[in-house]
Design an enzyme around this catalytic site. Structure first.
Site, mmCIF file in Angstrom:
data_model
loop_
_atom_site.group_PDB
_atom_site.id
_atom_site.type_symbol
_atom_site.label_atom_id
_atom_site.label_comp_id
_atom_site.label_asym_id
_atom_site.label_seq_id
_atom_site.Cartn_x
_atom_site.Cartn_y
_atom_site.Cartn_z
ATOM 1 N N THR A 1 2.908 -0.949 9.008
ATOM 2 C CA THR A 1 3.713 -1.338 10.168
ATOM 3 C C THR A 1 2.851 -1.459 11.416
ATOM 4 O OG1 THR A 1 5.597 -0.166 9.203
ATOM 5 C CG2 THR A 1 5.742 -0.732 11.528
ATOM 6 N N HIS B 1 -6.099 34.768 -12.352
ATOM 7 C CA HIS B 1 -5.793 33.345 -12.570
ATOM 8 C C HIS B 1 -6.643 32.464 -11.652
ATOM 9 C CE1 HIS B 1 -2.905 30.050 -13.676
ATOM 10 N NE2 HIS B 1 -3.420 29.553 -12.562
ATOM 11 N N GLU B 2 -6.652 32.782 -10.348
ATOM 12 C CA GLU B 2 -7.396 31.956 -9.398
ATOM 13 C C GLU B 2 -8.904 32.113 -9.597
ATOM 14 O OE1 GLU B 2 -5.966 29.754 -7.766
ATOM 15 O OE2 GLU B 2 -3.919 30.426 -8.051
ATOM 16 N N GLY C 1 0.815 -1.208 0.000
ATOM 17 C CA GLY C 1 0.000 0.000 0.000
ATOM 18 C C GLY C 1 0.842 1.249 0.000
ATOM 19 N N GLY D 1 2.389 5.500 4.674
ATOM 20 C CA GLY D 1 1.591 6.134 5.717
ATOM 21 C C GLY D 1 0.221 5.548 5.931
ATOM 22 N N THR D 2 -0.088 4.406 5.303
ATOM 23 C CA THR D 2 -1.433 3.840 5.433
ATOM 24 C C THR D 2 -1.574 2.917 6.639
ATOM 25 O OG1 THR D 2 -0.765 2.183 3.795
ATOM 26 C CG2 THR D 2 -2.066 4.040 3.015
ATOM 27 N N HIS E 1 -9.956 29.742 -12.357
ATOM 28 C CA HIS E 1 -10.175 28.371 -11.869
ATOM 29 C C HIS E 1 -11.552 28.242 -11.221
ATOM 30 C CE1 HIS E 1 -6.303 26.682 -12.707
ATOM 31 N NE2 HIS E 1 -5.642 27.549 -11.960
ATOM 32 N N ASP F 1 -0.437 23.782 -13.406
ATOM 33 C CA ASP F 1 -1.664 23.405 -14.128
ATOM 34 C C ASP F 1 -1.327 22.618 -15.385
ATOM 35 O OD1 ASP F 1 -2.951 24.887 -12.194
ATOM 36 O OD2 ASP F 1 -3.080 26.696 -13.424
#
Length: 644
Positions: free
Chosen positions: A241, A457-458, A234, A237-238, A461, A532
């Protein structure tokens, strides 16, 4: 009443450095007492000696090594007042028989002639010439280089064996011993499945291994065999361990933990020796679990690296591991758990049934599992009353368990920074922004012209994503620089299992909205759309070459799940096909770019209005867009980030 037995006194550990120091001390003492009289003579000069000689006080002279003269006085001369400084007794409290004086001579031949003449005249009883070797210096000159070499060798061996002097791998002769850390089931292992939030599928699949270890007869009575191992696969960080440690805690068996890199050493045969020693220790404590983290360090497919040859140390270690897991000397009741996020590079022999019988995929948590993980990590925090964990789970799509733990810790730090008594909802939102976008840089100097370009620009989006059905709805837009970005827009993407072409195209169009807005507003573009462009190029290439979503190329993929192509120097398609792929990628991107321009041309006034609010407030939210565009007809609770 019986007296308690005195506890055994602990043995004194004798360090080899004590032995070295003792030997050196013996040599120093021998050198100090090298003189048979054990008394140092008084230093004088040749003119004083001539005076003593003329007065008839000298009994004997010994020339030592042709450089020094030792003078012995007559007993009658010692009674004279001028010789009162000479001690009558030596260090052993015996009579001081000499030498009483000592001085350096120049030309030994001339001095010897003077002594011969004085002897003939009766001024001197006798003289001798001796060669007095310094045995201590000779022995020390022979032994000291050997001692220095031995000390350097010991130091290097300890460094290269990678451990402290008391550890299993820290001694010179223990370099081939296993470096695994043993967690005792009675004292060390406290983790159980209750401590592992989410991962329901993985826990259910691995539960059988726990049952095998707790009650093996239940399965062996029916003729079944205990599995040899399970591979946890996986993203980082899932919780792979943590899950392995929980297995040991549930099964109540000894747990040997080490990393795949612990087998790697510069000495030939050390890795294989450590594998043998590891399985030997586990067999002695069976039933037991061996957990090898990052097993790809030694389990990489053999013969794939043409530059290193086919008989390197890593391959020898892997061969020994394969033999121990399933060979003639198979260890019973020893289960091997391993974790990796690169299962595609592992050797096929390692992955076959009989070695790793189960491959358990530990995926990123979904929204329900993220809520459970939040509840675990929120437990030690002083949180505000009424904190909604389901809201936090919605705000963190794509986050692993380690990411969520980091969010909780960062939220607590932010709350402490503002002297709050409890961690509230806003602290968690700020923590997510901090982790995803980076630290705010409010002191960064940006000119008004650049600030308007970033705002346009933002706003582009936000406008395009608001108008498209399958684009992720906006949560927040900011033009405050964060990390390496000059502005950022946060979205809430839907967590899909499959993605259709129209959904991918809408996402690409929304991503190109920033550059399209610059074109509409200023009729020129800038370098601000780099991230982008990178994102849409990857999406378009995936549509064409991986998912088979391009009509011209048809239902074909060049994706290789085994990872074999990365070792080759050739592409799996011809030069002509490569040209077609490049053309189709460009067509896809340009089509969505012009589609975004068309949407913004229709909503140019609203785009400018949104940009003005953004310049004024620096941060706008979903409510600001609803005031300008009205309610979004296809609104869903979804999150992602597009950065400038």
């Amino acid at each position: 009443m019986a007296k308690d037995k005195d506890p055994k006194p602990s043995r004194i550990k004798i360090s080899p450095w004590w032995i070295y120091g003792g030997i050196l001390g013996i040599f120093l003492i021998a050198s100090y007492f090298n003189n048979s009289n054990w008394q140092e003579p008084i230093q004088t000069n040749i003119s004083q000696f001539q005076k003593y000689l003329d007065n008839g006080d000298v009994n004997k002279v010994i020339i030592v090594n042709k450089t020094q003269a030792d003078v012995y006085l007559k007993p009658s001369a010692l009674e004279k007042p001028e010789f009162s400084k000479i001690p009558k007794k030596n260090l052993l409290n015996k009579e001081n028989t000499g030498p009483h004086f000592s001085f350096s001579i120049g030309n030994d031949q001339i001095f010897e002639n003077k002594l011969i003449e004085a002897t003939k005249e009766g001024k001197l009883s006798s003289y001798e010439i001796q060669s007095n070797p310094n045995y201590f210096m000779d022995i020390l000159g022979f032994i000291l280089p050997i001692i220095v070499l031995v000390v350097i060798w010991i130091f290097l061996m300890r460094k290269m064996s990678g451990g402290a002097a008391g550890g299993g791998g820290g001694q010179i002769f223990n370099i081939g011993k296993s470096k695994a850390k043993l967690f005792d089931e009675k004292t060390d292992i406290k983790t159980t499945f209750k401590d592992v939030a989410g991962l329901e599928g993985a826990k259910e699949e691995i539960q059988e291994i726990v049952e095998f270890l707790k009650n093996p007869q239940k399965y062996t009575n029916l003729g079944g065999k205990i599995p040899k191992g399970a591979l946890l696969v996986g993203p980082p960080g899932t919780g792979k361990t943590l899950l392995a440690k929980a297995v040991a805690g549930e099964a109540q068996v000894p747990f040997f933990s080490l990393s795949g890199s612990d087998f790697v050493e510069m000495f030939v045969g050390v890795g294989a020796s450590r594998v043998r020693d590891l399985f030997k220790q586990a067999k002695e404590k069976s039933p037991a679990i061996i957990f090898i983290d990052e097993i790809d360090a030694v389990g990489r497919a053999r013969g794939k690296n043409n530059m290193s040859g086919s008989n390197d140390e890593r391959e020898n270690t892997l061969n020994q591991l394969l033999t121990e897991m399933d060979g003639f000397g198979t260890n019973t009741s020893v289960i091997v758990l391993a974790a990796t996020n690169r299962a595609d590079v592992l050797d096929k022999a390692l992955m076959r049934a009989g070695r790793f019988d189960r491959q358990i995929f530990v995926d990123l948590p979904d929204i329900r599992e993220r809520q459970e993980i939040f509840e675990v990590h929120l437990a030690p925090l002083k949180k505000a009353e009424g904190l909604d964990t389901s809201f936090l789970a919605k705000q963190t799509p794509g986050f692993s368990g380690a990411d969520i733990a980091n969010v909780c810790n960062e939220a607590a730090l932010i709350a402490a920074r503002y002297d709050k008594q409890a961690v509230d909802k806003q602290d968690f939102l700020d923590a997510v922004d901090r982790i995803v976008g980076g630290l705010e840089k409010k002191n960064k100097i940006i000119s008004p012209e650049e600030k308007r370009a970033i705002a346009i620009h933002e706003a582009g989006h936000a406008t395009v994503s608001w108008m498209l059905e399958h684009a992720a709805p906006l949560i927040k837009v900011t033009i405050v620089p964060r990390g390496q970005s000059l502005g950022a827009a946060w979205y809430l993407p839907e967590e899909r299992q499959i993605v259709r072409p129209d959904q991918m195209l809408d996402e690409m169009c929304a991503t190109m909205g920033g550059r399209a807005a610059e074109k509409v507003a200023f009729n020129r573009i800038s370098t601000g759309a780099l991230s982008d462009l990178e994102k849409v190029t990857k999406q378009a290439r995936a549509m064409v070459t991986i998912y088979g979503l391009n009509e011209k190329l048809g239902n074909i993929t060049y994706y290789d799940s085994s990872g074999q192509n990365e070792y080759g120097f050739t592409k799996p398609y011809s030069e002509e096909t490569a040209k077609i792929i490049d053309q189709e990628i460009s067509i896809l991107i340009e089509a969505q770019y012009h589609r975004a321009i068309a949407i913004l041309e229709e909503n140019k006034d609203k785009l400018y209005q949104l940009a003005d609010i953004l310049i004024d407030k620096e941060v706008i939210f979903k409510d600001d867009l609803e005031n300008i565009f009205g309610k979004r007809p296809f609104d869903k609770n979804l999150q992602e980030e597009t950065t400038l």
